[in-house]
Motif scaffolding. Structure first.
Motif, PDB file in Angstrom:
ATOM      1  N   UNK A   1     -24.151 -51.150  22.725  1.00 36.36           N
ATOM      2  CA  UNK A   1     -25.084 -51.907  23.566  1.00 36.36           C
ATOM      3  C   UNK A   1     -24.539 -52.034  24.991  1.00 36.36           C
ATOM      4  N   UNK A   2     -23.245 -52.326  25.117  1.00 40.24           N
ATOM      5  CA  UNK A   2     -22.632 -52.431  26.446  1.00 40.24           C
ATOM      6  C   UNK A   2     -22.714 -51.099  27.192  1.00 40.24           C
ATOM      7  N   UNK A   3     -22.458 -50.008  26.496  1.00 40.57           N
ATOM      8  CA  UNK A   3     -22.583 -48.687  27.120  1.00 40.57           C
ATOM      9  C   UNK A   3     -24.030 -48.427  27.540  1.00 40.57           C
ATOM     10  N   UNK A   4     -24.977 -48.866  26.712  1.00 41.07           N
ATOM     11  CA  UNK A   4     -26.389 -48.747  27.079  1.00 41.07           C
ATOM     12  C   UNK A   4     -26.704 -49.516  28.351  1.00 41.07           C
ATOM     13  N   UNK A   5     -26.124 -50.708  28.485  1.00 40.97           N
ATOM     14  CA  UNK A   5     -26.342 -51.506  29.692  1.00 40.97           C
ATOM     15  C   UNK A   5     -25.884 -50.767  30.944  1.00 40.97           C
TER      16      UNK A   5
ATOM     17  N   UNK B   1     -30.721 -47.579  20.739  1.00 40.27           N
ATOM     18  CA  UNK B   1     -31.234 -47.283  19.398  1.00 40.27           C
ATOM     19  C   UNK B   1     -30.110 -47.169  18.378  1.00 40.27           C
ATOM     20  N   UNK B   2     -28.982 -46.582  18.772  1.00 39.10           N
ATOM     21  CA  UNK B   2     -27.825 -46.518  17.866  1.00 39.10           C
ATOM     22  C   UNK B   2     -27.337 -47.927  17.545  1.00 39.10           C
TER      23      UNK B   2
ATOM     24  N   UNK C   1     -30.217 -57.604  16.483  1.00 38.05           N
ATOM     25  CA  UNK C   1     -31.502 -56.886  16.507  1.00 38.05           C
ATOM     26  C   UNK C   1     -32.363 -57.398  17.648  1.00 38.05           C
ATOM     27  N   UNK C   2     -32.411 -58.716  17.792  1.00 37.93           N
ATOM     28  CA  UNK C   2     -33.226 -59.317  18.853  1.00 37.93           C
ATOM     29  C   UNK C   2     -32.708 -58.908  20.215  1.00 37.93           C
TER      30      UNK C   2
END
Length: 110
Positions: free
Chosen positions: A74-78, A94-95, A109-110
């Motif tokens: 998630x941090x990498x996505x940010x 998504x991963x 999830x949220x």
């Protein structure tokens, strides 16, 4: 770090990192690398942040730390989102989402 004194935070995290390395505490190493990644991300030093997050991610994968893996993805996505690389951001989000779903982690999830 929370006070914005990033220079001092980096110094302390690096001391912590050395201690965890001496102890062979992989979980502590991964966590500290992630915190250092957070600082670099907040400062806009995305290249260094990605490097640190990827080091943390590798250790979390070795440890089987699914919650840690999902959070790091998630941090990498940010970072990719901040850089306008939306396709890569969506892939990483998504991963992360799939992993949080596997864990039944409603907050993640949220």
């Amino acid at each position: 770090q929370d006070q914005g004194n990033y220079e001092e935070a980096v110094k302390l995290y690096n001391q912590s990192l050395r201690t965890f390395e001496e102890l062979g505490d992989k979980s502590g190493i991964a966590s500290t690398l992630g915190q250092l990644g957070n600082i670099h991300s907040h400062q806009g030093n995305y290249e260094e942040a990605v490097k640190l997050y990827n080091q943390s991610l590798k250790i979390k994968e070795e440890l089987g730390d699914k919650r840690g893996i999902a959070s790091t993805l998630h941090q990498l996505g940010n970072i990719h989102q901040d850089q306008g690389n939306y396709e890569e951001a969506v892939k990483l989000y998504n991963q992360s989402l799939r992993t949080f779903e596997e864990l039944g982690d409603k907050s993640g999830i949220a």
